[in-house]
Design a protein around this motif. Structure first.
Motif, PDB file in Angstrom:
ATOM      1  N   MET A  36      62.031  -5.073  60.287  1.00 56.74           N
ATOM      2  CA  MET A  36      61.412  -4.197  58.617  1.00 56.74           C
ATOM      3  C   MET A  36      61.758  -4.774  57.276  1.00 56.74           C
ATOM      4  O   MET A  36      61.025  -4.333  56.653  1.00 56.74           O
ATOM      5  CB  MET A  36      61.485  -2.616  59.526  1.00 56.74           C
ATOM      6  N   PHE A  86      58.492  11.969  74.646  1.00 60.66           N
ATOM      7  CA  PHE A  86      57.590  11.863  75.265  1.00 60.66           C
ATOM      8  C   PHE A  86      57.337  10.917  75.750  1.00 60.66           C
ATOM      9  O   PHE A  86      55.957   9.621  75.853  1.00 60.66           O
ATOM     10  CB  PHE A  86      57.395  11.089  73.701  1.00 60.66           C
ATOM     11  N   LEU A 140      53.588  19.484  69.884  1.00 64.77           N
ATOM     12  CA  LEU A 140      54.151  19.562  69.955  1.00 64.77           C
ATOM     13  C   LEU A 140      55.357  19.980  69.173  1.00 64.77           C
ATOM     14  O   LEU A 140      56.318  19.407  69.695  1.00 64.77           O
ATOM     15  CB  LEU A 140      54.058  17.355  69.221  1.00 64.77           C
ATOM     16  N   LEU A 170      57.657  11.529  60.382  1.00 70.73           N
ATOM     17  CA  LEU A 170      57.337  10.570  61.109  1.00 70.73           C
ATOM     18  C   LEU A 170      55.685  11.236  62.003  1.00 70.73           C
ATOM     19  O   LEU A 170      55.084  10.759  62.310  1.00 70.73           O
ATOM     20  CB  LEU A 170      58.242   9.203  61.705  1.00 70.73           C
ATOM     21  N   PRO A 188      42.752   1.940  62.652  1.00 68.34           N
ATOM     22  CA  PRO A 188      42.916   3.161  61.122  1.00 68.34           C
ATOM     23  C   PRO A 188      43.594   1.739  60.937  1.00 68.34           C
ATOM     24  O   PRO A 188      44.266   2.416  59.443  1.00 68.34           O
ATOM     25  CB  PRO A 188      42.881   4.074  62.512  1.00 68.34           C
ATOM     26  N   ALA A 233      45.825  -3.093  67.433  1.00 72.38           N
ATOM     27  CA  ALA A 233      45.979  -1.657  66.800  1.00 72.38           C
ATOM     28  C   ALA A 233      46.757  -0.845  66.949  1.00 72.38           C
ATOM     29  O   ALA A 233      47.280   0.129  65.527  1.00 72.38           O
ATOM     30  CB  ALA A 233      43.552  -0.507  67.334  1.00 72.38           C
ATOM     31  N   SER A 282      50.073  -2.120  66.890  1.00 75.45           N
ATOM     32  CA  SER A 282      50.694  -2.864  66.722  1.00 75.45           C
ATOM     33  C   SER A 282      51.203  -3.716  67.918  1.00 75.45           C
ATOM     34  O   SER A 282      50.643  -3.655  68.640  1.00 75.45           O
ATOM     35  CB  SER A 282      51.833  -2.150  65.817  1.00 75.45           C
ATOM     36  N   CYS A 307      53.984   1.173  68.715  1.00 78.77           N
ATOM     37  CA  CYS A 307      53.120   3.105  68.388  1.00 78.77           C
ATOM     38  C   CYS A 307      53.889   3.881  70.432  1.00 78.77           C
ATOM     39  O   CYS A 307      53.402   3.004  70.931  1.00 78.77           O
ATOM     40  CB  CYS A 307      51.520   3.425  68.605  1.00 78.77           C
ATOM     41  N   ALA A 339      46.976   9.156  71.310  1.00 78.22           N
ATOM     42  CA  ALA A 339      45.913   8.602  70.242  1.00 78.22           C
ATOM     43  C   ALA A 339      44.638   8.973  71.266  1.00 78.22           C
ATOM     44  O   ALA A 339      43.552   9.056  71.120  1.00 78.22           O
ATOM     45  CB  ALA A 339      46.492   7.754  69.416  1.00 78.22           C
ATOM     46  N   GLU A 380      43.426  12.162  72.545  1.00 78.45           N
ATOM     47  CA  GLU A 380      42.427  12.654  71.571  1.00 78.45           C
ATOM     48  C   GLU A 380      41.626  12.172  71.387  1.00 78.45           C
ATOM     49  O   GLU A 380      40.437  12.634  71.176  1.00 78.45           O
ATOM     50  CB  GLU A 380      43.230  12.942  70.529  1.00 78.45           C
TER      51      GLU A 380
END
Ligand code: HEM
Length: 456
Positions: free
Chosen positions: A107, A158, A207, A292, A342, A399, A401, A407, A413, A416
């Motif tokens: 990063m 998670f 959450l 985050l 996105p 999308a 990564s 992600c 995601a 949803e």
């Protein structure tokens, strides 16, 4: 409640009384942080854009943010990895995959690139900075053992199973929001804020274990947190973001205290107590993780929902396919993620001298990966600009990564997207687009700010 953006006083505004020195120092630090991370890069980017540098055009021209695909094709035509004024840039799917999966890239950050003197100034300026969702100790900003530790701890609570357990809750939230939409007195409504924008934030509050009565407070920070993902921000936007981050940090500190006393079943309560080989997340790491989750999980999902509504209303034949075969909804969500990604841009830094697509990339160089372009790479996706909910290899999109920072919220995601869109189109089968749609004015995130529809 302090308004975002009003917390730091400029040295000129500071009154002459005890306490003025820290206020002045804080304001100066904030100005230096902006100058180094945004102000100076903005000036340099504008200058290079005028000289025709493709990467700088991407960063500085609002018309390009709204419609970036022609420029993406110019980058693609220039080669798989193109030398921009400030970094390497790529529109290629193969290069994005390679870089994201490579141990030669990380990063990165200012620490790796600046001289000791610049680093000292940055250390000074960083004192008193609010916890930032994409700066250390956020997991999205770190590599190596720290990243492994955060990621392991968060993934333990998670899991895909725990996310699937949220399906009923997501459905109930979507139904409640659609009931509200159905009660709207006007026939034309904006589908973004009251629906696409409300679903993700409500799910994130679940959450984080935020009780219903405390949610309006979190919603005050959501826009600022989402904006924190943007590069080269103007001063006013930077101040708004820092104000929102500070406000969120204060709020999350109080909320964590409450969860320690009375933990619930939510993800954040479990993170407060979760340990990995005896190690827990520290207070600062917990705050960064909560920030985050809001920053990464909110606007991205709003944009997925908004882009999906826009694409489906513009392509009634594809909506017809979904009506006939509702099992295709998850695949339709993937196709939206591919075609209107996105998150349009991610970046990495070379940790050592290496080579990509036949080019030498020196240690410390940055590589900008245009995910939105990689997902329209004709080498991977046939007729890439076509919206096709039956596209067979759609899951090859990037999308979310790839590699170590793939992600973490992907299952949520997708859930949803599927539940939200299917419920919306089933509830209002005659929904039609109305004039007045407006895109978001952001570079990294792509979506709709305003999307008027006639519901019936
Ligand atoms: C459509 C919705 C979403 C999209 C397109 C998306 C996209 C991404 C991308 C591209 C990255 C990696 C960035 C990079 O490689 O530099 C990422 C990371 C991440 N996302 Fe998402 N995201 C979405 C939803 C969510 C949700 C709902 C959550 C959680 C509530 C979430 C949590 C995260 C986290 C924690 C990371 C950091 C992972 C790491 O650094 O190891 N995302 N996301």
């Amino acid at each position: 409640m302090t308004q975002p953006g009003t917390r730091t006083q400029s040295p000129v505004e500071a009154p002459d009384r005890p306490g003025v020195v820290p206020v002045r120092a804080a304001a100066l630090r904030s100005a230096v942080r902006w100058g180094v991370a945004h102000g100076l890069p903005r000036v340099a980017v504008r200058r290079s854009a005028r000289a025709g540098d493709l990467q700088s055009l991407l960063l500085s021209d609002p018309a390009v943010w709204r419609e970036p695909y022609d420029l993406h094709e110019r980058v693609r035509a220039a080669g798989p990895l193109v030398r921009g004024r400030f970094s390497w840039v790529s529109a290629s799917h193969a290069v994005a995959r390679e870089v994201l999966g490579s141990a030669d890239f990380g990063m990165g950050g200012f620490d790796d690139v600046s001289s000791p003197r610049v680093r000292r100034v940055l250390d000074w300026a960083g004192r008193g900075a609010p916890v930032h969702p994409i700066e250390p100790p956020s997991m999205l900003a770190v590599d190596g053992p720290d990243h492994t530790r955060y990621r392991k701890l968060v993934s333990r609570v998670f899991t895909p199973r725990s996310v699937e357990g949220l399906r009923g809750q997501v459905q109930a939230t979507a139904d409640g929001l659609l009931d509200d939409l159905a009660r709207a007195p006007e026939p034309v409504v904006d589908v973004v804020r009251p629906f696409a924008g409300r679903l993700p934030v409500t799910v994130i509050c679940d959450l984080l274990g935020v009780p219903v009565e405390g949610r309006s407070e979190v919603r005050e920070f959501e826009a600022g947190l989402a904006m924190s993902l943007e590069a080269v921000a103007p001063w006013r936007q930077f101040r708004t973001v820092e104000g929102a981050l500070r406000g969120f940090d204060d709020w999350v500190g109080r909320h964590l205290e409450h969860l320690r006393r009375a933990p619930g079943e939510d993800l954040l309560s479990r993170l407060v107590t979760a340990t990995e080989e005896g190690q827990r997340l520290t207070e600062r790491e917990l705050r960064a993780t909560a920030g985050l989750l809001v920053a990464a999980g909110f606007e991205t999902t709003v944009n997925l929902l908004g882009s999906a509504v826009h694409l489906l209303l513009a392509n009634p034949d594809q909506l017809q396919v979904l009506r006939a075969e509702p099992d295709l909804w998850p695949q339709a969500v993937e196709e939206v993620l591919r075609l209107e990604s996105p998150v349009q841009i991610v970046g990495r830094q070379a940790l050592r001298d290496t080579a990509v697509a036949g080019q030498e990339v020196r240690a410390g160089s940055r590589v900008v990966l245009l995910l939105g372009a990689a997902n329209r790479d004709p080498a991977v996706f046939e007729d890439p600009a076509r919206f096709d909910v039956r596209r067979e290899n759609v899951r090859e999109h990037l999308a979310f990564s790839a590699g170590r920072h793939f992600c973490l919220g992907v299952a949520l995601a997708r859930l949803e997207g599927e539940v939200g869109l299917r419920s919306l189109f089933e509830r209002f089968p005659g929904m039609r687009a109305e004039p007045g749609a407006r895109r978001t004015s952001t570079r990294v995130l792509r979506g709709w700010e305003h999307l008027p529809v006639r519901l019936r």
